[in-house]
Design a protein around this motif. Structure first.
Motif, PDB file in Angstrom:
ATOM      1  N   ASN A 264      -9.750  33.335  76.707  1.00  0.00           N
ATOM      2  CA  ASN A 264      -8.432  32.752  76.970  1.00  0.00           C
ATOM      3  C   ASN A 264      -8.238  31.469  76.162  1.00  0.00           C
ATOM      4  OD1 ASN A 264      -7.689  34.774  78.747  1.00  0.00           O
ATOM      5  ND2 ASN A 264      -8.258  33.614  80.562  1.00  0.00           N
ATOM      6  N   ASP A 265      -9.262  30.635  76.118  1.00  0.00           N
ATOM      7  CA  ASP A 265      -9.182  29.385  75.362  1.00  0.00           C
ATOM      8  C   ASP A 265      -8.994  29.646  73.868  1.00  0.00           C
ATOM      9  OD1 ASP A 265      -9.517  27.892  77.662  1.00  0.00           O
ATOM     10  OD2 ASP A 265     -11.659  27.506  77.307  1.00  0.00           O
ATOM     11  N   ILE A 266      -9.771  30.581  73.340  1.00  0.00           N
ATOM     12  CA  ILE A 266      -9.730  30.877  71.906  1.00  0.00           C
ATOM     13  C   ILE A 266      -8.366  31.404  71.491  1.00  0.00           C
ATOM     14  CG2 ILE A 266     -10.647  32.411  70.105  1.00  0.00           C
ATOM     15  CD1 ILE A 266     -13.307  32.331  71.676  1.00  0.00           C
ATOM     16  N   THR A 267      -7.712  32.162  72.359  1.00  0.00           N
ATOM     17  CA  THR A 267      -6.471  32.841  71.996  1.00  0.00           C
ATOM     18  C   THR A 267      -5.212  32.184  72.552  1.00  0.00           C
ATOM     19  OG1 THR A 267      -6.664  34.302  73.904  1.00  0.00           O
ATOM     20  CG2 THR A 267      -7.664  35.070  71.840  1.00  0.00           C
ATOM     21  N   ALA A 268      -5.349  31.071  73.245  1.00  0.00           N
ATOM     22  CA  ALA A 268      -4.193  30.434  73.903  1.00  0.00           C
ATOM     23  C   ALA A 268      -3.042  30.198  72.935  1.00  0.00           C
ATOM     24  CB  ALA A 268      -4.624  29.136  74.565  1.00  0.00           C
ATOM     25  N   GLU A 269      -3.344  29.697  71.768  1.00  0.00           N
ATOM     26  CA  GLU A 269      -2.311  29.390  70.772  1.00  0.00           C
ATOM     27  C   GLU A 269      -1.482  30.631  70.416  1.00  0.00           C
ATOM     28  OE1 GLU A 269      -2.154  28.010  66.086  1.00  0.00           O
ATOM     29  OE2 GLU A 269      -4.079  28.235  67.065  1.00  0.00           O
TER      30      GLU A 269
END
Length: 83
Positions: free
Chosen positions: A70-75
């Protein structure tokens, strides 16, 4: 990490090595783990692709791994909302 595709790719490669599953399996497992997703549409042109994506149905994604993805793809998941 926003805007740094190389860092994102390196992080995903390390995660893939840690979980020891093909990226399509990891991806679909992560999508299925999202409570806002009600259906997953799969596509495959080879038997191996179908096997890898269908394997996700039998897996449970650990919460720490889900949070990291989730953090890696948030953007990318926010679309134009932050622009």
């Amino acid at each position: 990490m926003p805007g740094d595709g190389r860092s994102r790719d390196e992080t995903l490669s390390r995660l893939k090595a840690r979980v020891r599953m093909p990226i399509p399996t990891l991806s679909v497992t992560w999508i299925i783990a999202s409570p806002v997703i009600t259906s997953v549409i799969l596509g495959a042109s080879r038997h191996a692709q179908l096997r890898d994506t269908l394997a996700a149905a039998d897996l449970v994604l650990p919460s720490d791994l889900k949070a990291r993805l989730n953090d890696i793809t948030a953007e990318y998941r926010r679309g134009d909302a932050g622009r």
